[in-house]
Scaffold this active site. Structure first.
Site, PDB file in Angstrom:
ATOM      1  N   PRO A  19     -13.116   2.082 -22.405  1.00 28.16           N
ATOM      2  CA  PRO A  19     -12.648   1.500 -23.676  1.00 28.16           C
ATOM      3  C   PRO A  19     -13.058   0.040 -23.826  1.00 28.16           C
ATOM      4  O   PRO A  19     -12.987  -0.521 -24.924  1.00 28.16           O
ATOM      5  CB  PRO A  19     -11.120   1.621 -23.586  1.00 28.16           C
ATOM      6  CG  PRO A  19     -10.814   1.751 -22.136  1.00 28.16           C
ATOM      7  CD  PRO A  19     -12.020   2.339 -21.466  1.00 28.16           C
ATOM      8  N   CYS A  61      -2.303   3.374  21.153  1.00 27.87           N
ATOM      9  CA  CYS A  61      -2.281   2.035  21.767  1.00 27.87           C
ATOM     10  C   CYS A  61      -1.155   1.148  21.249  1.00 27.87           C
ATOM     11  O   CYS A  61      -1.081  -0.021  21.606  1.00 27.87           O
ATOM     12  CB  CYS A  61      -3.625   1.348  21.539  1.00 27.87           C
ATOM     13  SG  CYS A  61      -3.821   0.732  19.853  1.00 27.87           S
ATOM     14  N   TYR A 113       0.837  -1.215   0.000  1.00 26.33           N
ATOM     15  CA  TYR A 113       0.000   0.000   0.000  1.00 26.33           C
ATOM     16  C   TYR A 113       0.868   1.259   0.000  1.00 26.33           C
ATOM     17  O   TYR A 113       0.483   2.268  -0.579  1.00 26.33           O
ATOM     18  CB  TYR A 113      -0.983  -0.006   1.181  1.00 26.33           C
ATOM     19  CG  TYR A 113      -2.176  -0.906   0.913  1.00 26.33           C
ATOM     20  CD1 TYR A 113      -3.297  -0.414   0.249  1.00 26.33           C
ATOM     21  CD2 TYR A 113      -2.163  -2.243   1.284  1.00 26.33           C
ATOM     22  CE1 TYR A 113      -4.372  -1.241  -0.031  1.00 26.33           C
ATOM     23  CE2 TYR A 113      -3.228  -3.079   1.014  1.00 26.33           C
ATOM     24  CZ  TYR A 113      -4.338  -2.573   0.359  1.00 26.33           C
ATOM     25  OH  TYR A 113      -5.398  -3.392   0.065  1.00 26.33           O
ATOM     26  N   HIS A 167     -14.598   3.478  -1.228  1.00 27.38           N
ATOM     27  CA  HIS A 167     -13.633   2.433  -0.863  1.00 27.38           C
ATOM     28  C   HIS A 167     -12.477   2.975  -0.024  1.00 27.38           C
ATOM     29  O   HIS A 167     -11.416   2.365   0.058  1.00 27.38           O
ATOM     30  CB  HIS A 167     -13.119   1.723  -2.127  1.00 27.38           C
ATOM     31  CG  HIS A 167     -14.137   0.802  -2.742  1.00 27.38           C
ATOM     32  ND1 HIS A 167     -13.988   0.208  -3.975  1.00 27.38           N
ATOM     33  CD2 HIS A 167     -15.351   0.381  -2.269  1.00 27.38           C
ATOM     34  CE1 HIS A 167     -15.053  -0.538  -4.234  1.00 27.38           C
ATOM     35  NE2 HIS A 167     -15.896  -0.448  -3.230  1.00 27.38           N
ATOM     36  N   CYS A 170      -5.469   2.909  13.039  1.00 26.03           N
ATOM     37  CA  CYS A 170      -4.989   1.782  13.847  1.00 26.03           C
ATOM     38  C   CYS A 170      -5.893   0.561  13.633  1.00 26.03           C
ATOM     39  O   CYS A 170      -7.113   0.672  13.640  1.00 26.03           O
ATOM     40  CB  CYS A 170      -4.968   2.182  15.323  1.00 26.03           C
ATOM     41  SG  CYS A 170      -4.485   0.816  16.389  1.00 26.03           S
ATOM     42  N   ARG A 204       1.799   1.816  -3.492  1.00 23.28           N
ATOM     43  CA  ARG A 204       0.676   2.428  -4.220  1.00 23.28           C
ATOM     44  C   ARG A 204       0.523   3.907  -3.843  1.00 23.28           C
ATOM     45  O   ARG A 204       0.265   4.752  -4.689  1.00 23.28           O
ATOM     46  CB  ARG A 204      -0.617   1.654  -3.935  1.00 23.28           C
ATOM     47  CG  ARG A 204      -0.628   0.293  -4.625  1.00 23.28           C
ATOM     48  CD  ARG A 204      -1.873  -0.493  -4.300  1.00 23.28           C
ATOM     49  NE  ARG A 204      -3.088   0.225  -4.653  1.00 23.28           N
ATOM     50  CZ  ARG A 204      -4.298  -0.101  -4.192  1.00 23.28           C
ATOM     51  NH1 ARG A 204      -4.447  -1.123  -3.375  1.00 23.28           N
ATOM     52  NH2 ARG A 204      -5.365   0.590  -4.550  1.00 23.28           N
TER      53      ARG A 204
HETATM   54  P1  OAD Z   1     -11.172  -2.492 -12.474  1.00 25.11           P
HETATM   55  O1  OAD Z   1      -9.718  -2.697 -12.650  1.00 25.11           O
HETATM   56  O2  OAD Z   1     -11.997  -3.654 -12.070  1.00 25.11           O
HETATM   57  O3  OAD Z   1     -11.786  -1.914 -13.821  1.00 25.11           O
HETATM   58  C1  OAD Z   1     -11.176  -0.847 -14.480  1.00 25.11           C
HETATM   59  C2  OAD Z   1     -12.035  -0.468 -15.656  1.00 25.11           C
HETATM   60  O4  OAD Z   1     -11.459   0.693 -16.254  1.00 25.11           O
HETATM   61  C3  OAD Z   1     -12.124  -1.532 -16.759  1.00 25.11           C
HETATM   62  O5  OAD Z   1     -13.491  -1.686 -17.149  1.00 25.11           O
HETATM   63  C4  OAD Z   1     -11.294  -0.940 -17.908  1.00 25.11           C
HETATM   64  O6  OAD Z   1     -11.801  -1.293 -19.188  1.00 25.11           O
HETATM   65  C5  OAD Z   1     -11.470   0.541 -17.647  1.00 25.11           C
HETATM   66  N1  OAD Z   1     -10.378   1.392 -18.163  1.00 25.11           N
HETATM   67  C6  OAD Z   1      -9.069   1.107 -18.337  1.00 25.11           C
HETATM   68  N2  OAD Z   1      -8.402   2.184 -18.801  1.00 25.11           N
HETATM   69  C7  OAD Z   1      -9.313   3.182 -18.930  1.00 25.11           C
HETATM   70  C8  OAD Z   1      -9.261   4.538 -19.353  1.00 25.11           C
HETATM   71  N3  OAD Z   1      -8.114   5.101 -19.760  1.00 25.11           N
HETATM   72  N4  OAD Z   1     -10.414   5.253 -19.355  1.00 25.11           N
HETATM   73  C9  OAD Z   1     -11.583   4.695 -18.948  1.00 25.11           C
HETATM   74  N5  OAD Z   1     -11.689   3.422 -18.527  1.00 25.11           N
HETATM   75  C10 OAD Z   1     -10.582   2.671 -18.524  1.00 25.11           C
HETATM   76  O7  OAD Z   1     -11.336  -1.253 -11.451  1.00 25.11           O
HETATM   77  P2  OAD Z   1     -12.617  -0.853 -10.599  1.00 25.11           P
HETATM   78  O8  OAD Z   1     -13.865  -1.125 -11.346  1.00 25.11           O
HETATM   79  O9  OAD Z   1     -12.379   0.518 -10.093  1.00 25.11           O
HETATM   80  O10 OAD Z   1     -11.567  -2.207  -4.466  1.00 25.11           O
HETATM   81  O11 OAD Z   1     -12.506  -1.878  -9.402  1.00 25.11           O
HETATM   82  C11 OAD Z   1     -13.433  -1.837  -8.352  1.00 25.11           C
HETATM   83  C12 OAD Z   1     -12.776  -2.182  -7.067  1.00 25.11           C
HETATM   84  O12 OAD Z   1     -12.106  -3.445  -7.201  1.00 25.11           O
HETATM   85  C13 OAD Z   1     -11.664  -1.239  -6.633  1.00 25.11           C
HETATM   86  O13 OAD Z   1     -12.147  -0.078  -5.972  1.00 25.11           O
HETATM   87  C14 OAD Z   1     -10.862  -2.100  -5.700  1.00 25.11           C
HETATM   88  C15 OAD Z   1     -10.856  -3.420  -6.439  1.00 25.11           C
HETATM   89  O14 OAD Z   1     -10.829  -4.559  -5.648  1.00 25.11           O
HETATM   90  C16 OAD Z   1     -10.921  -1.934  -3.309  1.00 25.11           C
HETATM   91  O15 OAD Z   1      -9.742  -1.660  -3.266  1.00 25.11           O
HETATM   92  C17 OAD Z   1     -11.792  -1.978  -2.117  1.00 25.11           C
END
Ligand code: OAD
Length: 255
Positions: free
Chosen positions: A223, A159, A66, A118, A126, A69
């Site tokens: 996309p 703590c 993390y 999220h 903590c 990141r």
């Molecule tokens: P994902 O990685 O599941 O999906 C990313 C999406 O972004 C995909 O549909 C891609 O096609 C799209 N994508 C990629 N490049 C792009 C661009 N330049 N413009 C627009 N779209 C693009 O990510 P999330 O849907 O955000 O949770 O994932 C949901 C959650 O899953 C996250 O918040 C995380 C993860 O587990 C936690 O960390 C709690």
């Protein structure tokens, strides 16, 4: 090609909801989760890296990941998609911005009141007593670090418990207030832009379906293809950093 119907809907919208996922930050160099080859979950086991169980099993591995990141985000800049969203808020009577992202790129582009469903990489707490831990320059992660860097978690000033990332892990509740506001917004909006999310993680993935049921038009900007293609009135296939500025310019002229 952006249809005249969509342009009119955007110009006339009284309450716009924008839901963003990792794709909106992809062009800032922040990896998504599920994109083939580059997605974080392509190379890491989500259960090990995003659960309390995984953190307890190997705190230094998880905290280090993390911190890697967080460092990536600190070194990144908002892209045109983040800026277009901030500009839209100045043109529409009410805009609710809901994000699944744990970065702060929306805020750095000028958006306020972002509902971070999220959590945030920048607000750790903590593990034991939930006391927030204020990050300072002294706790900024090393600039040179890798995904595999092992870093022992910071300790709680109250703590001495281990500090955990302030993100919502699998099996955990979403922030109650933000979730309530997000649901309300989806009940009352007339238009919803869903940007850069695979729609794989519930309950957030349900929000567009709720907005659709409540009568809003759904616009997807991605996309790729997701399950939302089936209900979206408009599917704008392309990168957020290109499509959102085009959409903004078509509706309101150049920023
Ligand atoms: P994902 O990685 O599941 O999906 C990313 C999406 O972004 C995909 O549909 C891609 O096609 C799209 N994508 C990629 N490049 C792009 C661009 N330049 N413009 C627009 N779209 C693009 O990510 P999330 O849907 O955000 O949770 O994932 C949901 C959650 O899953 C996250 O918040 C995380 C993860 O587990 C936690 O960390 C709690």
């Amino acid at each position: 090609m952006i249809s005249d119907t969509l342009i009119e809907k955007l110009q006339n919208s009284q309450h716009l909801v924008i839901l963003t996922g990792a794709g909106v930050s992809a062009e800032s160099g922040i990896p998504t989760f599920r994109d083939a080859l580059t997605g974080l979950w392509e190379n890491y086991d989500a259960e090990s890296m995003a659960s309390e169980f995984g953190f307890l099993a190997d705190p230094a591995l998880v905290w280090g990941w993390y911190e890697w990141r967080r460092n990536k985000v600190l070194c990144a800049q908002p892209n045109p998609a983040h800026y277009s969203i901030a500009q839209l808020a100045k043109k529409i009577p009410k805009l609710t911005l809901i994000t699944q992202n744990v970065d702060d790129l929306h805020e750095r582009a000028g958006s306020s009141d972002v509902l971070h469903l999220h959590g945030s990489l920048h607000q750790p707490r903590c593990l034991l007593c939930a006391e927030p831990y204020a990050l300072t320059d002294e706790t900024a992660p090393e600039k040179v670090m890798t995904q595999e860097s092992r870093i022992e978690p910071l300790r709680c000033h109250r703590c001495d418990g281990p500090i955990r990332p302030g993100v919502v892990w699998f099996g955990e509740q979403l922030p109650a207030k933000g979730w309530q506001l997000a649901q309300e917004a989806c009940r009352h909006c007339d238009l919803m832009l869903v940007v850069g999310t695979s729609g794989a993680v519930w309950p957030v993935a349900d929000l567009p379906y709720r907005a659709d049921k409540a009568g809003a038009s759904i616009v997807q900007i991605n996309p790729g293809i997701t399950s939302l293609n089936a209900i979206a009135a408009f599917n704008l296939c392309g990168k957020a950093g290109e499509v959102l500025p085009q959409l903004y310019a078509a509706a309101f002229g150049d920023a």
